[in-house]
Design a protein around this motif. Structure first.
Motif, PDB file in Angstrom:
ATOM      1  N   PRO A 183      22.456  12.726   6.358  1.00 54.26           N
ATOM      2  CA  PRO A 183      21.554  13.636   7.079  1.00 54.26           C
ATOM      3  C   PRO A 183      22.124  15.045   7.098  1.00 54.26           C
ATOM      4  CG  PRO A 183      22.754  12.238   8.612  1.00 54.26           C
ATOM      5  CD  PRO A 183      23.053  11.719   7.239  1.00 54.26           C
ATOM      6  N   PRO A 184      21.272  16.056   6.999  1.00 57.73           N
ATOM      7  CA  PRO A 184      21.785  17.423   6.888  1.00 57.73           C
ATOM      8  C   PRO A 184      22.375  17.957   8.186  1.00 57.73           C
ATOM      9  CG  PRO A 184      19.402  17.440   7.044  1.00 57.73           C
ATOM     10  CD  PRO A 184      19.800  15.996   6.915  1.00 57.73           C
ATOM     11  N   VAL A 185      23.384  18.793   8.039  1.00 59.17           N
ATOM     12  CA  VAL A 185      23.844  19.654   9.124  1.00 59.17           C
ATOM     13  C   VAL A 185      23.206  21.007   8.831  1.00 59.17           C
ATOM     14  CG1 VAL A 185      25.826  20.748  10.229  1.00 59.17           C
ATOM     15  CG2 VAL A 185      26.009  18.395   9.398  1.00 59.17           C
ATOM     16  N   ARG A 186      22.224  21.382   9.598  1.00 57.14           N
ATOM     17  CA  ARG A 186      21.384  22.541   9.280  1.00 57.14           C
ATOM     18  C   ARG A 186      22.076  23.839   9.724  1.00 57.14           C
ATOM     19  NH1 ARG A 186      16.601  20.303   7.647  1.00 57.14           N
ATOM     20  NH2 ARG A 186      16.195  18.180   8.392  1.00 57.14           N
ATOM     21  N   VAL A 187      23.011  24.289   8.895  1.00 56.53           N
ATOM     22  CA  VAL A 187      23.790  25.471   9.262  1.00 56.53           C
ATOM     23  C   VAL A 187      22.969  26.748   9.231  1.00 56.53           C
ATOM     24  CG1 VAL A 187      26.023  24.496   8.602  1.00 56.53           C
ATOM     25  CG2 VAL A 187      24.635  25.656   6.879  1.00 56.53           C
ATOM     26  N   GLU A 188      21.740  26.668   8.759  1.00 53.83           N
ATOM     27  CA  GLU A 188      20.855  27.827   8.829  1.00 53.83           C
ATOM     28  C   GLU A 188      20.270  28.011  10.228  1.00 53.83           C
ATOM     29  OE1 GLU A 188      18.181  24.396   7.414  1.00 53.83           O
ATOM     30  OE2 GLU A 188      20.298  25.012   7.313  1.00 53.83           O
ATOM     31  N   THR A 189      20.606  27.079  11.148  1.00 59.08           N
ATOM     32  CA  THR A 189      20.140  27.155  12.537  1.00 59.08           C
ATOM     33  C   THR A 189      21.341  27.254  13.476  1.00 59.08           C
ATOM     34  OG1 THR A 189      20.213  24.767  12.981  1.00 59.08           O
ATOM     35  CG2 THR A 189      18.224  25.630  11.889  1.00 59.08           C
TER      36      THR A 189
END
Length: 289
Positions: free
Chosen positions: A252-258
Motif C-alpha cells: 500500500p502506498p505511503v502518499r508522501v504527496e500529502t
C-alpha cells in the motif's frame, strides 16, 4: 615478521556449524523466491532490488564467515578458502593478510561510516528522490515501466516541483532525470560523498549492506545478513513512498504527496535511522582502525 595473535574466541565444531546452518537458513528465505523468479524470467521491483542493484551474489550472501578473531575447531581450511589459515585445532581468519591486501578500501569505508555517524540526521526528504527519477518521463521511459504510476505524469511533476528536494546521496542523485537534477538543493558527487552522506538518508542506511559485504570476511556473516534485512525493509518503504502503484504486489502506498503521508514517512525514516546507527557502530567495531 611478527606472529599472528591468537584468536580471541574459540568455537567448537557444534557451535560454528550451528551458526553457519542458522545463517544459511535465514538467507535461504530471501534467496529461494528470488532465484525462482529469476528462473521464470520474472522481475520484482522490491524483492529483487538488493540482488540486482548491489554486486554481492546470492551465493556470497549465503556463505557464512565467523569474522575476525575467531577460531573454528575441527574446520578445514580448504572449506573456508584462501583468507583462512590453519591452526593446531582448526582454522581462523588470517586477519592481518586480509587487512593488508584491502587496506585502502577498509580505510575508505571506515572513514565514510565514521563521518556519517558523526553527522546530524536530516529527515525532510520524504522520499522524493524516487519521484525525481521519473520526473518528466513517460510511462514507457520510467525504470519500472511494468508498473503504473499512482498519479498522472503532470501530477507527478507538480509533486516534485512543490517539494524542497535535498538529496545528499550520490547513487540516488545520479538516477535523477536530467530536468530533475537542477531542482535538487545539493549536487552530490563520489568525491563529496564523505562530506554529504548523512545518517537519516534511506539510501545511506540501505548501503550498510554494501559496506558490510565489502568488509567481509572481517565481519561475521550474521552482521552482513542483519544489514541485508534492514536494507530489505528500507527498500519496501522506498517503493511504497515512490510514485509507483505497487498495491497489486501487496505494498500500500505511503502518499508522501500529502501531509499525512509525509508524517508517516518521517516516523519510519527515524526508526530506520536509529536501527542503522546501531549497525553502523557494529561495523566500525568489527573492523577497528
Amino acid at each position: 615478521m611478527t606472529a599472528a595473535l591468537a584468536p580471541a574466541t574459540v568455537l567448537d565444531t557444534a557451535e560454528w556449524q550451528a551458526r553457519r546452518r542458522d545463517h544459511e537458513e535465514r538467507v535461504d528465505a530471501w534467496l529461494t523466491p528470488h532465484l525462482a523468479r529469476r528462473r521464470r524470467g520474472e522481475k520484482h521491483p522490491v524483492e529483487d532490488f538488493l540482488f540486482t542493484y548491489y554486486s554481492h551474489r546470492p551465493a556470497q550472501l549465503r556463505r557464512w564467515h565467523p569474522g575476525a578473531g575467531v577460531e573454528l575447531l575441527g574446520a578445514d581450511r580448504a572449506e573456508f578458502g584462501r583468507d583462512y589459515r590453519a591452526t593446531a585445532a582448526g582454522v581462523t581468519l588470517d586477519t592481518d593478510a586480509v587487512r593488508a591486501r584491502r587496506a585502502e578500501s577498509i580505510r575508505w569505508i571506515r572513514s565514510l561510516l565514521a563521518a556519517t555517524a558523526g553527522r546530524q540526521p536530516h529527515f525532510g526528504c520524504f522520499g522524493m528522490h524516487e519521484w525525481a527519477m521519473v520526473y518528466r518521463q513517460t510511462q514507457a521511459e520510467v525504470r519500472h515501466n511494468a508498473w503504473p504510476l499512482r498519479l498522472s505524469p503532470e501530477q507527478t511533476a507538480q509533486a516534485v516541483e512543490a517539494s524542497r528536494i535535498r538529496c545528499s546521496h550520490f547513487d540516488a542523485y545520479r538516477f535523477f532525470t536530467a530536468p530533475a537534477r537542477p531542482l535538487n538543493l545539493l549536487t552530490p558527487t563520489r568525491e563529496t560523498q564523505h562530506a554529504l552522506e548523512q545518517p537519516g538518508c534511506l539510501h545511506a542506511n540501505m548501503d550498510l549492506y554494501k559496506w558490510a559485504y565489502k568488509l567481509s570476511p572481517l565481519v561475521p556473516g550474521e552482521l552482513v545478513a542483519d544489514a541485508f534485512a534492514l536494507a530489505r525493509e528500507i527498500r519496501t518503504l522506498d517503493m511504497r513512498a515512490s510514485p509507483y502503484d505497487l498495491a497489486a504486489l501487496g505494498y500500500p502506498p505511503v502518499r508522501v504527496e500529502t501531509p499525512e503521508g509525509r508524517a508517516e514517512y518521517a516516523v519510519a525514516q527515524r526508526d530506520f535511522a536509529a536501527r542503522a546507527a546501531a549497525l553502523r557502530d557494529r561495523l566500525l567495531a568489527a573492523v577497528p582502525a
